[in-house]
Motif scaffolding. Structure first.
Motif, PDB file in Angstrom:
ATOM      1  N   MET A   1      17.911  16.724 -17.646  1.00 53.40           N
ATOM      2  CA  MET A   1      17.825  16.512 -19.421  1.00 53.40           C
ATOM      3  C   MET A   1      18.461  17.900 -20.037  1.00 53.40           C
ATOM      4  O   MET A   1      16.662  18.066 -19.571  1.00 53.40           O
ATOM      5  N   ALA A   2      18.702  18.308 -20.241  1.00 53.70           N
ATOM      6  CA  ALA A   2      18.648  19.257 -21.510  1.00 53.70           C
ATOM      7  C   ALA A   2      17.612  19.553 -21.750  1.00 53.70           C
ATOM      8  O   ALA A   2      17.379  18.594 -22.827  1.00 53.70           O
ATOM      9  N   GLU A   3      17.022  20.935 -22.306  1.00 54.60           N
ATOM     10  CA  GLU A   3      16.022  20.951 -23.498  1.00 54.60           C
ATOM     11  C   GLU A   3      16.233  20.927 -25.083  1.00 54.60           C
ATOM     12  O   GLU A   3      17.250  21.869 -25.177  1.00 54.60           O
ATOM     13  N   SER A   4      15.833  20.884 -25.646  1.00 56.22           N
ATOM     14  CA  SER A   4      15.881  20.598 -27.144  1.00 56.22           C
ATOM     15  C   SER A   4      14.981  21.498 -28.019  1.00 56.22           C
ATOM     16  O   SER A   4      15.352  22.616 -28.523  1.00 56.22           O
ATOM     17  N   SER A   5      14.051  20.800 -28.158  1.00 50.83           N
ATOM     18  CA  SER A   5      12.831  21.539 -28.358  1.00 50.83           C
ATOM     19  C   SER A   5      11.726  21.138 -27.503  1.00 50.83           C
ATOM     20  O   SER A   5      10.738  21.102 -26.646  1.00 50.83           O
ATOM     21  N   PHE A   6      10.347  22.132 -28.264  1.00 54.61           N
ATOM     22  CA  PHE A   6       9.510  22.028 -27.495  1.00 54.61           C
ATOM     23  C   PHE A   6       8.505  21.369 -27.656  1.00 54.61           C
ATOM     24  O   PHE A   6       7.692  21.295 -28.255  1.00 54.61           O
ATOM     25  N   ASN A   7       7.875  20.343 -26.097  1.00 53.99           N
ATOM     26  CA  ASN A   7       7.247  19.687 -26.181  1.00 53.99           C
ATOM     27  C   ASN A   7       6.158  19.300 -24.772  1.00 53.99           C
ATOM     28  O   ASN A   7       7.093  19.988 -24.080  1.00 53.99           O
ATOM     29  N   PRO A   8       4.679  19.668 -25.084  1.00 57.25           N
ATOM     30  CA  PRO A   8       4.290  20.752 -24.086  1.00 57.25           C
ATOM     31  C   PRO A   8       4.325  19.028 -22.639  1.00 57.25           C
ATOM     32  O   PRO A   8       4.344  18.267 -22.996  1.00 57.25           O
ATOM     33  N   VAL A   9       4.423  19.347 -21.865  1.00 53.55           N
ATOM     34  CA  VAL A   9       4.324  19.011 -20.603  1.00 53.55           C
ATOM     35  C   VAL A   9       2.971  18.612 -20.745  1.00 53.55           C
ATOM     36  O   VAL A   9       1.944  19.321 -20.142  1.00 53.55           O
ATOM     37  N   ARG A  10       2.727  16.817 -20.527  1.00 52.59           N
ATOM     38  CA  ARG A  10       2.086  16.594 -20.507  1.00 52.59           C
ATOM     39  C   ARG A  10       1.637  15.813 -18.550  1.00 52.59           C
ATOM     40  O   ARG A  10       0.257  15.581 -17.887  1.00 52.59           O
ATOM     41  N   SER A  11       2.733  15.089 -18.440  1.00 50.55           N
ATOM     42  CA  SER A  11       3.477  14.648 -17.085  1.00 50.55           C
ATOM     43  C   SER A  11       4.190  15.736 -16.406  1.00 50.55           C
ATOM     44  O   SER A  11       4.883  15.430 -16.480  1.00 50.55           O
ATOM     45  N   ARG A  12       3.806  15.584 -14.823  1.00 46.02           N
ATOM     46  CA  ARG A  12       5.152  16.456 -14.019  1.00 46.02           C
ATOM     47  C   ARG A  12       5.891  15.929 -12.839  1.00 46.02           C
ATOM     48  O   ARG A  12       4.269  15.761 -11.810  1.00 46.02           O
ATOM     49  N   ARG A  13       6.320  15.679 -11.777  1.00 44.42           N
ATOM     50  CA  ARG A  13       6.371  15.431 -10.903  1.00 44.42           C
ATOM     51  C   ARG A  13       6.591  16.550  -9.462  1.00 44.42           C
ATOM     52  O   ARG A  13       8.170  17.489 -10.473  1.00 44.42           O
ATOM     53  N   VAL A  14       6.013  17.210  -9.090  1.00 43.34           N
ATOM     54  CA  VAL A  14       7.187  18.819  -8.490  1.00 43.34           C
ATOM     55  C   VAL A  14       7.184  18.423  -6.970  1.00 43.34           C
ATOM     56  O   VAL A  14       5.821  17.243  -5.670  1.00 43.34           O
ATOM     57  N   PHE A  15       8.387  18.471  -6.189  1.00 38.60           N
ATOM     58  CA  PHE A  15       8.440  18.238  -4.696  1.00 38.60           C
ATOM     59  C   PHE A  15       8.762  19.530  -3.861  1.00 38.60           C
ATOM     60  O   PHE A  15       9.819  20.116  -5.173  1.00 38.60           O
ATOM     61  N   TYR A  16       7.868  19.456  -3.776  1.00 33.16           N
ATOM     62  CA  TYR A  16       8.481  21.492  -2.563  1.00 33.16           C
ATOM     63  C   TYR A  16       8.812  21.082  -1.276  1.00 33.16           C
ATOM     64  O   TYR A  16       8.919  19.930  -0.208  1.00 33.16           O
ATOM     65  N   ILE A  17       9.960  21.118  -0.938  1.00 32.88           N
ATOM     66  CA  ILE A  17      10.626  21.489   0.536  1.00 32.88           C
ATOM     67  C   ILE A  17      10.630  22.445   0.823  1.00 32.88           C
ATOM     68  O   ILE A  17      10.613  24.131   0.313  1.00 32.88           O
ATOM     69  N   PRO A  18       9.287  22.430   1.804  1.00 33.64           N
ATOM     70  CA  PRO A  18       9.187  24.345   2.582  1.00 33.64           C
ATOM     71  C   PRO A  18      10.062  24.451   3.497  1.00 33.64           C
ATOM     72  O   PRO A  18      11.944  23.810   3.445  1.00 33.64           O
ATOM     73  N   GLY A  19      10.396  26.005   3.714  1.00 25.39           N
ATOM     74  CA  GLY A  19      11.151  26.608   4.734  1.00 25.39           C
ATOM     75  C   GLY A  19      10.889  25.935   6.655  1.00 25.39           C
ATOM     76  O   GLY A  19      10.641  25.027   6.422  1.00 25.39           O
ATOM     77  N   TYR A  20      11.821  25.926   7.480  1.00 25.33           N
ATOM     78  CA  TYR A  20      11.475  26.231   8.676  1.00 25.33           C
ATOM     79  C   TYR A  20      10.223  26.184   9.479  1.00 25.33           C
ATOM     80  O   TYR A  20       9.957  27.037   9.681  1.00 25.33           O
ATOM     81  N   ASP A  21       9.323  25.002   9.692  1.00 25.39           N
ATOM     82  CA  ASP A  21       8.187  25.310  10.125  1.00 25.39           C
ATOM     83  C   ASP A  21       7.786  23.961  10.486  1.00 25.39           C
ATOM     84  O   ASP A  21       8.085  22.494   9.646  1.00 25.39           O
ATOM     85  N   PRO A  22       7.162  24.242  11.405  1.00 21.66           N
ATOM     86  CA  PRO A  22       6.711  22.157  11.965  1.00 21.66           C
ATOM     87  C   PRO A  22       5.156  22.545  11.651  1.00 21.66           C
ATOM     88  O   PRO A  22       4.942  21.005  12.663  1.00 21.66           O
ATOM     89  N   ILE A  23       4.680  22.548  10.791  1.00 20.69           N
ATOM     90  CA  ILE A  23       3.287  22.622  10.854  1.00 20.69           C
ATOM     91  C   ILE A  23       2.745  21.425   9.930  1.00 20.69           C
ATOM     92  O   ILE A  23       3.446  21.373   9.088  1.00 20.69           O
ATOM     93  N   HIS A  24       2.180  20.438  10.059  1.00 23.82           N
ATOM     94  CA  HIS A  24       1.905  19.507   9.169  1.00 23.82           C
ATOM     95  C   HIS A  24       1.362  19.541   7.439  1.00 23.82           C
ATOM     96  O   HIS A  24       1.120  20.916   7.685  1.00 23.82           O
ATOM     97  N   PRO A  25       2.457  18.847   6.629  1.00 28.51           N
ATOM     98  CA  PRO A  25       2.610  19.203   5.727  1.00 28.51           C
ATOM     99  C   PRO A  25       0.956  19.336   5.204  1.00 28.51           C
ATOM    100  O   PRO A  25       0.626  20.069   3.524  1.00 28.51           O
ATOM    101  N   ARG A  26       0.114  19.015   5.313  1.00 26.39           N
ATOM    102  CA  ARG A  26      -1.117  19.328   4.326  1.00 26.39           C
ATOM    103  C   ARG A  26      -1.543  20.970   5.070  1.00 26.39           C
ATOM    104  O   ARG A  26      -2.206  21.060   3.348  1.00 26.39           O
ATOM    105  N   ARG A  27      -0.949  21.499   4.940  1.00 26.59           N
ATOM    106  CA  ARG A  27      -1.194  23.210   5.349  1.00 26.59           C
ATOM    107  C   ARG A  27      -0.870  23.628   3.654  1.00 26.59           C
ATOM    108  O   ARG A  27      -1.470  24.555   3.196  1.00 26.59           O
ATOM    109  N   TYR A  28       0.345  23.199   2.729  1.00 20.69           N
ATOM    110  CA  TYR A  28       0.412  23.250   1.690  1.00 20.69           C
ATOM    111  C   TYR A  28      -0.300  22.741   0.575  1.00 20.69           C
ATOM    112  O   TYR A  28      -0.815  22.906  -0.643  1.00 20.69           O
ATOM    113  N   ARG A  29      -1.068  21.527   0.807  1.00 16.09           N
ATOM    114  CA  ARG A  29      -2.285  21.154  -0.241  1.00 16.09           C
ATOM    115  C   ARG A  29      -3.189  21.906  -0.148  1.00 16.09           C
ATOM    116  O   ARG A  29      -3.786  22.384  -0.690  1.00 16.09           O
TER     117      ARG A  29
END
Length: 406
Positions: A1-29
């Protein structure tokens, strides 16, 4: 969705795609926990992290963050889009197989002309690509010298033909280097570059299947009651994110009345793939995504990161920028030499792999780029960088030989 006016972000989903990394994802947490606390202390805001875990190798793994930043309170739900199992499966434990990969990868980049053209952009990541080739060859040379020396010693006490027995020294010498690769990273980097070179820039079937799963996860979030869906692609994960997001938009899966869709690429190495002859899919996705108004795309790199194509516009340098209508990405610098203290910069300057992860870490004097404000603060990515001009030192020269698209 395009942004038209400023509304504070109260909730967000973040999807992190790592690089070529064999390590368990707990590393990023754990990295987010440690570095987020450090940045909060430096910048005077609050972050509270809670763990979330589930699924198998390809299942959801993430964490929750409550942020009190810039006068707003935001709840962020993080998920790592895991492909470390594919990475591990692609990494041969055989020394002989690795040297065969070396020959194939070097031939692919040299014979196609990609290596020479990449050198015209940034020498740092090309040197990083040459490092495993040269160091593995050095290991082989040392192993052969050890074999020669052992053969000479055997020749002093045994018949001359026994000098050939000195070759028995080669496997243990190469095996010693292999066991110490957590210090040298030669095998790891060789596997990394070989993964793309094997298919000359095309995605292998197992990776395409995993990217389709990533698209499903993001598409589901776009129908949830959150204010922003933010996709973060780091290193090799940046070019995976380009294709995943291009697929979502092409398929009409970004709702007009859904959350704001944002894409943050960090420390990208897109040219290492897009400059290969069969990377038609990636080049088509770059051409498509750079024109879309369904999302905001900000690309952050730093000249101090020798493993990234710093300030190289991935669309322009890949030779697929449209004549008109290009909107993205907004190319910005994390400016390590300015945002890290002199003492910290001196400590990290030659730790190339650590610097490649600095985008996910705390800065002593953060400028406009602050990973934790972006991911847990009250502004969308587009609002945060609204009106910001691209870095004046960005590189937009189209030097790619292969510009065909799928």
């Amino acid at each position: 969705m395009a942004e038209s006016s400023f509304n504070p972000v109260r909730s967000r989903r973040v999807f992190y795609i790592p690089g070529y990394d064999p390590i368990h994802p707990r590393r990023y947490r754990e990295l987010y926990r440690k570095e987020g606390a450090a940045q909060a202390a430096i910048s005077g805001y609050r972050l509270a992290l809670a763990a979330k875990q589930g699924g198998g190798a390809g299942g959801p793994y993430g964490w929750h963050v409550d942020g009190a930043i810039e006068g707003g309170e935001t709840r962020a739900d993080f998920e790592v889009l895991v492909w470390s199992d594919i990475v591990r499966d692609s990494m041969s434990n055989s020394i002989v197989a690795t040297y065969l990969q070396l020959a194939r990868t070097a031939w692919t980049y040299i014979a196609s002309g990609a290596l020479a053209r990449l050198m015209r952009l940034r020498k740092g990541p090309v040197i990083a690509a040459l490092y495993p080739v040269l160091f593995l060859l050095l290991q082989l040379l040392l192993a052969l010298l050890a074999a020669w020396g052992l053969g000479r010693v055997l020749g002093l006490f045994l018949p001359p033909w026994t000098a050939w027995l000195g070759l028995a020294a080669v496997p243990p010498v190469l095996g010693w280097f292999r066991k110490k690769d957590n210090r040298f990273f030669a095998y790891y980097l060789m596997h990394d570059y070989a993964y793309s070179a094997r298919w000359k820039g095309a995605n292998p079937p197992e990776l395409e299947a995993r990217m389709a799963e990533f698209a499903e996860r993001i598409a589901s979030a776009l129908h949830q009651e959150v204010d922003e869906v933010l996709v973060v692609g780091h290193s090799s994960g940046a070019h995976l994110a380009v294709s995943v997001l291009a697929d979502l938009i092409r398929q009409g899966r970004v709702p007009d009345n859904g959350p704001v869709l944002s894409f943050l690429s960090l420390g990208q190495v897109v040219p290492m793939v897009s400059f290969l002859p069969r990377a038609r899919r990636l080049r088509a996705d770059l051409h498509f995504l750079c024109q879309r108004d369904e999302l905001t795309w900000v690309d952050v790199t730093a000249p101090g990161d020798g493993c990234a194509f710093a300030l190289c516009d991935p669309v322009h340098v890949s030779g697929v920028a449209p004549a008109q209508g290009k909107r993205w990405p907004l190319v910005l610098s994390a400016a390590f030499t300015q945002t890290l203290s002199p003492a910290r910069w001196k400590e990290l300057r030659w730790r190339f792999f650590r610097l490649h992860f600095q985008y996910l870490c705390a800065f002593d004097a953060p400028g406009e780029y602050d990973y934790f404000r972006i991911t847990a603060g009250p502004q969308t990515l587009g609002r945060r960088f609204a009106g910001r001009a691209a870095s004046q030192s960005r590189i937009e020269t189209p030097v790619n030989k292969f510009t065909g698209t799928a």
